[in-house]
Scaffold this active site. Structure first.
Site, short mmCIF file in Angstrom:
data_model
loop_
_atom_site.label_atom_id
_atom_site.label_comp_id
_atom_site.label_asym_id
_atom_site.label_seq_id
_atom_site.Cartn_x
_atom_site.Cartn_y
_atom_site.Cartn_z
N GLU A 97 -67.85 110.45 41.29
CA GLU A 97 -66.51 109.72 42.00
C GLU A 97 -66.48 109.70 43.32
OE1 GLU A 97 -62.20 109.66 41.58
OE2 GLU A 97 -63.71 109.03 40.74
N HIS A 143 -68.90 95.10 30.67
CA HIS A 143 -68.16 93.74 30.96
C HIS A 143 -67.04 93.94 31.52
CE1 HIS A 143 -65.31 91.76 27.40
NE2 HIS A 143 -64.27 92.95 27.44
N HIS A 196 -68.04 107.14 45.12
CA HIS A 196 -67.49 105.68 44.41
C HIS A 196 -66.57 105.41 45.33
CE1 HIS A 196 -63.84 103.52 42.65
NE2 HIS A 196 -65.10 102.28 42.93
N HIS A 234 -55.25 92.30 22.48
CA HIS A 234 -56.00 91.80 23.71
C HIS A 234 -57.21 91.04 23.33
CE1 HIS A 234 -59.34 92.85 27.08
NE2 HIS A 234 -60.11 93.47 26.03
N HIS A 282 -55.77 99.74 39.19
CA HIS A 282 -56.77 100.28 40.50
C HIS A 282 -57.43 99.14 40.15
CE1 HIS A 282 -58.73 101.86 43.38
NE2 HIS A 282 -59.44 102.72 42.43
#
Length: 392
Positions: A65, A342, A68, A285, A176
């Site tokens: 985290e 993905h 990032h 989806h 985000h």
């Protein structure tokens, strides 16, 4: 181009962090358990656990985290530099961007100190100033977009903060994701628009509306994918495909599935929806994937036939790869490498459509002087003595 590639790496690493359930591994922001990096020594870890008893420190997640956040901050600096290059030495515009950067930095400082209202006000100023500078800029579209990207990056940082402080609220997590892909898209468009000088034919230009529709459909589908991930609905149908939980149309609850705002204070880690609502998200989806697949594939075929072979092939291959990854994620129970891929392929597919859009537009020439117009204007001037020479 470097900033575009760097933005792609930030997106992929962010997906890796989220999919490895490390999104709340640092309970504070922008520090991690009060550290600029993360606790490393035993005494620091003990203090961290004492300060945040509800979130025990986990080294294997916390570093992901915080790293990032660091690389996202580096991207922000790159975009800021690009914005400064875009405005050049034009009067007042560089000062606006510098003020925006300072306001954003002080906003973070005030947030750490607990002055949330003042922090929010400064952040809004930091977002507004680049947008105003882009409107005032007397250069063409790509340069203005480079300045707008700076405002988007600042807002993206706020979304990253809210992701933590609002405990993985799905609408914030989805926003985000979209903000990161928007930043990547804007940088990619600027890079391609400023370097591609090929002139499209009339047939190629006529493909532009179809490409724009493809971009809109893909953006909606990416938002659905973000909503699926944020609500932990990726495996709502089990390992069944094309069926869902052994049925073509299982029990669903669409009303609960797409409630965007559920209040503040709820911890959304692991999801709060029941099986019927998650199944509704997953089915939506999947239906969206069929629509997007068909339209992008048709666009890719038309692009190939009209001479746009490389972007057409890329779009076709990437959309097929993306569908295959989606199916594999369901059948293999969402393995981390495939789930991360993905997200990455979605970003590349988006960039391939942006490349196709650029190839259907006239070459960028906003900063090129129109010599013929200049000569026509100059020919109207004469010296006072009646001669034909032109005074500079």
């Amino acid at each position: 181009m470097f900033a575009t590639v760097f933005a792609f790496l930030v997106i992929v690493f962010g997906a890796f962090v989220r999919l490895s359930n490390a999104g709340l591994s640092c309970p504070d922001w922008p520090t991690c358990y009060g550290k600029a990096t993360w606790p490393g020594h035993e005494q620091d870890i003990a203090r961290a656990n004492e300060a945040f008893p509800e979130r025990p420190f986990e080294t294997h997640k916390a570093w992901r985290e915080q790293v990032h956040r660091m690389i996202a901050g580096t991207l922000g600096v790159l975009v800021f530099a690009l914005a400064l290059v875009a405005v050049g030495r034009r009067r007042r515009l560089p000062a606006m961007l510098l003020t925006a950067a300072v306001a954003a930095a002080f906003g973070v400082f005030l947030y750490i100190k607990g002055a949330y209202a003042a922090s929010a006000a400064l952040s809004l100023v930091a977002i507004a100033l680049p947008l105003f500078a882009a409107l005032r800029l007397d250069r063409g579209g790509p340069w203005r977009i480079a300045v707008v990207a700076f405002a988007v990056v600042i807002f993206q940082a706020m979304l990253g903060m809210w992701t933590v402080t609002l405990l993985l609220k799905p609408v914030v997590v989805m926003g985000h994701l979209l903000g990161g892909l928007l930043t990547f898209s804007l940088l990619g468009y600027v890079a391609l628009r400023l370097t591609d000088t090929r002139v499209p034919t009339a047939d190629q230009r006529s493909l532009q509306p179809m490409v724009i529709v493809a971009l809109v459909l893909l953006a909606i589908q990416i938002a659905l994918g973000g909503w699926t991930s944020a609500n932990y609905a990726a495996l709502a149908c089990g390992v069944d495909f094309p069926k869902c939980a052994g049925s073509w149309w299982p029990m669903t609850d669409f009303r609960e599935a797409f409630v965007l705002w559920r209040g503040i204070g709820v911890n959304y880690e692991g999801g709060v929806l029941d099986a019927a609502a998650r199944a509704a998200i997953q089915i939506t989806h999947r239906i969206g994937a069929v629509v997007v697949f068909g339209h992008i594939l048709a666009t890719a075929v038309l692009a190939w036939r009209r001479g746009l072979r490389m972007p057409g092939v890329l779009a076709g291959v990437l959309v097929c790869t993306q569908v295959a990854l989606g199916i594999a994620n369901v059948k293999l129970l969402l393995p981390l490498p495939l789930a991360t891929a993905h997200n990455g392929v979605a970003a590349l597919l988006l960039l391939s459509l942006i490349a196709l859009l650029v190839r259907t537009q006239p070459p960028h020439g906003d900063d090129q002087p129109d010599i013929s117009s200049f000569r026509r204007s100059a020919s109207g001037y004469r010296r006072n003595d009646g001669s034909d020479s032109v005074t500079p």
